[in-house]
Write an enzyme that holds these catalytic residues in place. Structure first.
Site, PDB file in Angstrom:
ATOM      1  N   HIS A 178       0.807  -1.219   0.000  1.00 60.21           N
ATOM      2  CA  HIS A 178       0.000   0.000   0.000  1.00 60.21           C
ATOM      3  C   HIS A 178       0.848   1.282   0.000  1.00 60.21           C
ATOM      4  O   HIS A 178       0.371   2.343  -0.341  1.00 60.21           O
ATOM      5  CB  HIS A 178      -1.049  -0.005   1.127  1.00 60.21           C
ATOM      6  CG  HIS A 178      -0.502   0.275   2.491  1.00 60.21           C
ATOM      7  ND1 HIS A 178       0.125  -0.675   3.246  1.00 60.21           N
ATOM      8  CD2 HIS A 178      -0.499   1.393   3.246  1.00 60.21           C
ATOM      9  CE1 HIS A 178       0.505  -0.145   4.396  1.00 60.21           C
ATOM     10  NE2 HIS A 178       0.124   1.114   4.430  1.00 60.21           N
ATOM     11  N   LYS A 182       0.485   5.502  -1.963  1.00 54.86           N
ATOM     12  CA  LYS A 182       0.463   6.794  -1.259  1.00 54.86           C
ATOM     13  C   LYS A 182       0.825   7.917  -2.236  1.00 54.86           C
ATOM     14  O   LYS A 182       1.756   7.780  -3.032  1.00 54.86           O
ATOM     15  CB  LYS A 182       1.437   6.784  -0.079  1.00 54.86           C
ATOM     16  CG  LYS A 182       0.958   5.877   1.062  1.00 54.86           C
ATOM     17  CD  LYS A 182       1.893   5.966   2.254  1.00 54.86           C
ATOM     18  CE  LYS A 182       1.578   4.897   3.284  1.00 54.86           C
ATOM     19  NZ  LYS A 182       0.697   5.317   4.345  1.00 54.86           N
ATOM     20  N   GLU A 216       6.444   4.471  13.754  1.00 52.76           N
ATOM     21  CA  GLU A 216       5.036   4.419  14.157  1.00 52.76           C
ATOM     22  C   GLU A 216       4.949   4.577  15.667  1.00 52.76           C
ATOM     23  O   GLU A 216       5.867   4.175  16.394  1.00 52.76           O
ATOM     24  CB  GLU A 216       4.432   3.067  13.797  1.00 52.76           C
ATOM     25  CG  GLU A 216       4.481   2.742  12.325  1.00 52.76           C
ATOM     26  CD  GLU A 216       3.776   1.422  12.043  1.00 52.76           C
ATOM     27  OE1 GLU A 216       2.585   1.453  11.737  1.00 52.76           O
ATOM     28  OE2 GLU A 216       4.413   0.364  12.162  1.00 52.76           O
ATOM     29  N   ASP A 235       7.816  -7.474   8.217  1.00 53.89           N
ATOM     30  CA  ASP A 235       6.552  -6.734   8.138  1.00 53.89           C
ATOM     31  C   ASP A 235       6.708  -5.400   7.402  1.00 53.89           C
ATOM     32  O   ASP A 235       5.792  -4.962   6.714  1.00 53.89           O
ATOM     33  CB  ASP A 235       6.043  -6.480   9.569  1.00 53.89           C
ATOM     34  CG  ASP A 235       4.668  -5.826   9.594  1.00 53.89           C
ATOM     35  OD1 ASP A 235       3.795  -6.266   8.823  1.00 53.89           O
ATOM     36  OD2 ASP A 235       4.460  -4.882  10.384  1.00 53.89           O
ATOM     37  N   HIS A 240       7.686  -2.296   2.337  1.00 51.81           N
ATOM     38  CA  HIS A 240       7.536  -0.843   2.245  1.00 51.81           C
ATOM     39  C   HIS A 240       8.881  -0.096   2.134  1.00 51.81           C
ATOM     40  O   HIS A 240       9.061   0.757   1.264  1.00 51.81           O
ATOM     41  CB  HIS A 240       6.780  -0.290   3.457  1.00 51.81           C
ATOM     42  CG  HIS A 240       5.476  -0.986   3.724  1.00 51.81           C
ATOM     43  ND1 HIS A 240       4.651  -1.431   2.719  1.00 51.81           N
ATOM     44  CD2 HIS A 240       4.830  -1.306   4.876  1.00 51.81           C
ATOM     45  CE1 HIS A 240       3.564  -1.995   3.249  1.00 51.81           C
ATOM     46  NE2 HIS A 240       3.652  -1.930   4.556  1.00 51.81           N
ATOM     47  N   LYS A 340       7.974   0.222  15.905  1.00 50.01           N
ATOM     48  CA  LYS A 340       6.687   0.491  16.554  1.00 50.01           C
ATOM     49  C   LYS A 340       6.983   1.192  17.883  1.00 50.01           C
ATOM     50  O   LYS A 340       8.081   1.074  18.425  1.00 50.01           O
ATOM     51  CB  LYS A 340       5.964  -0.831  16.854  1.00 50.01           C
ATOM     52  CG  LYS A 340       5.720  -1.662  15.598  1.00 50.01           C
ATOM     53  CD  LYS A 340       4.252  -1.855  15.345  1.00 50.01           C
ATOM     54  CE  LYS A 340       3.983  -2.660  14.113  1.00 50.01           C
ATOM     55  NZ  LYS A 340       3.344  -1.933  13.023  1.00 50.01           N
TER      56      LYS A 340
HETATM   57  C1  BG6 Z   1       1.464  -2.614   7.319  1.00 49.89           C
HETATM   58  C2  BG6 Z   1       2.149  -3.326   8.460  1.00 49.89           C
HETATM   59  O1  BG6 Z   1       1.856  -3.172   6.091  1.00 49.89           O
HETATM   60  O2  BG6 Z   1       1.817  -1.231   7.334  1.00 49.89           O
HETATM   61  C3  BG6 Z   1       1.765  -2.686   9.773  1.00 49.89           C
HETATM   62  O3  BG6 Z   1       1.752  -4.696   8.451  1.00 49.89           O
HETATM   63  C4  BG6 Z   1       2.034  -1.201   9.756  1.00 49.89           C
HETATM   64  O4  BG6 Z   1       2.470  -3.296  10.860  1.00 49.89           O
HETATM   65  C5  BG6 Z   1       1.409  -0.553   8.518  1.00 49.89           C
HETATM   66  O5  BG6 Z   1       1.481  -0.635  10.940  1.00 49.89           O
HETATM   67  C6  BG6 Z   1       1.852   0.887   8.395  1.00 49.89           C
HETATM   68  O6  BG6 Z   1       1.124   1.509   7.370  1.00 49.89           O
HETATM   69  P1  BG6 Z   1       0.892   3.080   7.373  1.00 49.89           P
HETATM   70  O7  BG6 Z   1       0.194   3.348   6.075  1.00 49.89           O
HETATM   71  O8  BG6 Z   1       0.047   3.377   8.576  1.00 49.89           O
HETATM   72  O9  BG6 Z   1       2.245   3.701   7.466  1.00 49.89           O
END
Ligand code: BG6
Length: 489
Positions: A178, A182, A216, A235, A240, A340
């Site tokens: 995802h 963005k 995060e 993860d 990402h 995290k």
């Molecule tokens: C997800 C992870 O792919 O991305 C999560 O599995 C993480 O652990 C999340 O919290 C973060 O996404 P974003 O868009 O909030 O930065």
């Protein structure tokens, strides 16, 4: 509201895991926004599939209770929401049972375009695809969307890809990351390839270092069951952060065509220097949060989270130094970091330019390198840190930031990543999805790090919730006379 109606014919979006977290938090809110902005054709239907023995009404009640809080208040319109819900149906079935697919077949007899969104555990992907094929639900137009995690290592990723590849051609497979949906991440391509000023400098020796942070403040919460078997490297970094690194580091693709862009990202992934155990020891830092305070609230440590074993060694933080072995990036360290329960929710890319080889302002002058700060979230901005003269007598230098506030630079609506990516799936645009070889190349680089950690057999370092991770993360930078951005202020 402007009409932007897609003119394709009937479409069915079939969501496996239709009552799961991802569906009610992300997918249905994203589809609602597309509906609200006339991006779905009138005949588009959404079929949610779940194990719960619910009627359509019970499912709609569930969605009506859970999804609206994930839609921006300004965008929620009760009448539009009801007309969106009218697109939804629900099939209660066990996706592992071939005979249950007759229900699905009966529900979508003559759709022109079927999109199967697999928002389930990846262990079910192969079975679902096989049953869809036996039920004759896959034709040459059908598309399948795969949610991460796509495997836990190279071998398991290959198994998933091979199994899904038995039933869908590569051009029918949409592997979601995802972050690629963005707005700011897509804007990175424009920043690099749509402006002439940066490109000549976008290389060694003009760039001193690159840092990519995705921090995060959330803990693992209810996801510990999944997370404890994964950890931050699998993860977040495998997907990402490596995708961000690819966009920063790739050569200009010959077009925005899916394969042209993905070919260039693949070259970057293949150029990443694989780490041996010594590299892993020197160039990676693992951390796990302990009790602390985040956003003004006391929070427990990782081991106190529900379902986390008391002796867990899973990392909730990772920082590492990556090396790209090609001419453009020779000797330019790429520092990646994610965690995290960190001090701030902040995702950013910092390009630090090399210092001038000679200064006329004297050694005492407060001189610091130019930096390009690309902030992806929570606010979206680009800032260029430059030196200017401090007012007054003498020639004292002072850093200031030239800023571009992307959020307010246009009054056009900025769609969320899932909405944008779902619309890409419907339009058949693969550019912002991962190709099989890309995914596997990412695992090829990640796997030696996992192996190295296992061989070293040490525990992740503790860091206090609400901090910026273990001190060793700063030491990793300091060794090369570098600092994370928050340490420079
Ligand atoms: C997800 C992870 O792919 O991305 C999560 O599995 C993480 O652990 C999340 O919290 C973060 O996404 P974003 O868009 O909030 O930065």
């Amino acid at each position: 509201m402007t009409s932007n109606l897609v003119t394709h014919g009937s479409q069915e979006i079939v969501i496996f895991g239709g009552a799961g977290d991802l569906s009610f938090r992300k997918l249905l809110p994203a589809l609602y926004m597309a509906h609200l902005h006339d991006k779905l054709s009138a005949s588009t239907r959404i079929i949610a599939i779940g194990r719960q023995d619910w009627s359509r009404e019970a499912y709609l009640n569930f969605i009506d209770t859970h999804s609206p809080s994930f839609i921006e208040t300004d965008a929620f319109d009760a009448a539009q929401w009801q007309s969106f819900l009218a697109r939804l149906s629900y099939i209660s079935m066990d996706a592992t049972q071939a005979t249950h697919y007759a229900k699905l077949k009966a529900a979508c007899p003559q759709s022109l375009l079927r999109v199967f969104y697999l928002a389930t555990a990846p262990s079910l992907f192969a079975q679902i695809c096989a049953h869809l094929a036996s039920a004759d639900l896959i034709d040459s137009l059908a598309r399948v969307v795969l949610e991460k995690p796509l495997g836990t290592d190279l071998a398991s990723a290959r198994v998933i890809n091979t199994e899904v590849g038995r039933y869908f051609e590569e051009h029918q497979i949409y592997r979601i990351d995802h972050y690629l949906g963005k707005e700011t991440v897509q804007n990175l391509m424009v920043l690099r390839f749509g402006n002439s000023i940066f490109e000549p400098l976008w290389r060694a020796p003009h760039i001193r270092s690159v840092q990519i942070t995705v921090a995060e403040t959330v803990g693992v919460g209810s996801r510990a069951g999944f997370y404890d078997g994964a950890g931050a490297l699998r993860d977040m970094v495998q997907n990402h952060l490596l995708q961000l690194l690819c966009i920063v580091a790739m050569e200009s693709p010959i077009s925005l065509g899916a394969d042209d862009v993905r070919d260039e990202k693949l070259k970057v992934l293949r150029s990443l220097k694989k780490m041996n155990v010594n590299d892993v020891k020197r160039d990676t830092v693992r951390g796990q949060y302990t009790a602390g305070a985040c956003a003004g609230e006391a929070v427990g440590g990782y081991k106190e989270e529900d379902k986390v074993p008391a002796d867990s060694r899973t990392e909730t933080f990772v920082a590492l130094r990556a090396t790209i072995n090609n001419a453009r990036w020779a000797n330019v360290p790429f520092f990646l970091r994610t965690g995290k329960r960190m001090q701030k929710r902040q995702s950013e890319i910092i390009i630090e330019f090399s210092e001038q080889p000679f200064t006329i302002f004297g050694l005492a002058a407060h001189h610091q390198p130019n930096r390009l700060i690309i902030r992806l979230q929570p606010e979206e901005s680009i800032q260029l840190e430059m030196m200017v003269k401090e007012p007054g007598s003498g020639m004292n230098l002072n850093p200031v930031r030239l800023g571009l506030d992307l959020q307010h630079s246009s009054d056009k609506r900025r769609a969320e990543a899932y909405e944008r990516l779902l619309m890409d799936v419907l339009k058949g645009r693969l550019t912002h999805f991962m190709r099989r070889d890309e995914l596997e190349a990412a695992w090829m680089w990640i796997e030696p790090i996992l192996d190295g950690w296992e061989a070293l057999d040490d525990k992740p370092l503790d860091y206090c919730a609400g901090s910026w991770g273990p001190g060793a993360s700063s030491a990793l930078m300091a060794r090369e006379d570098q600092k994370w951005l928050e340490e420079c202020q």
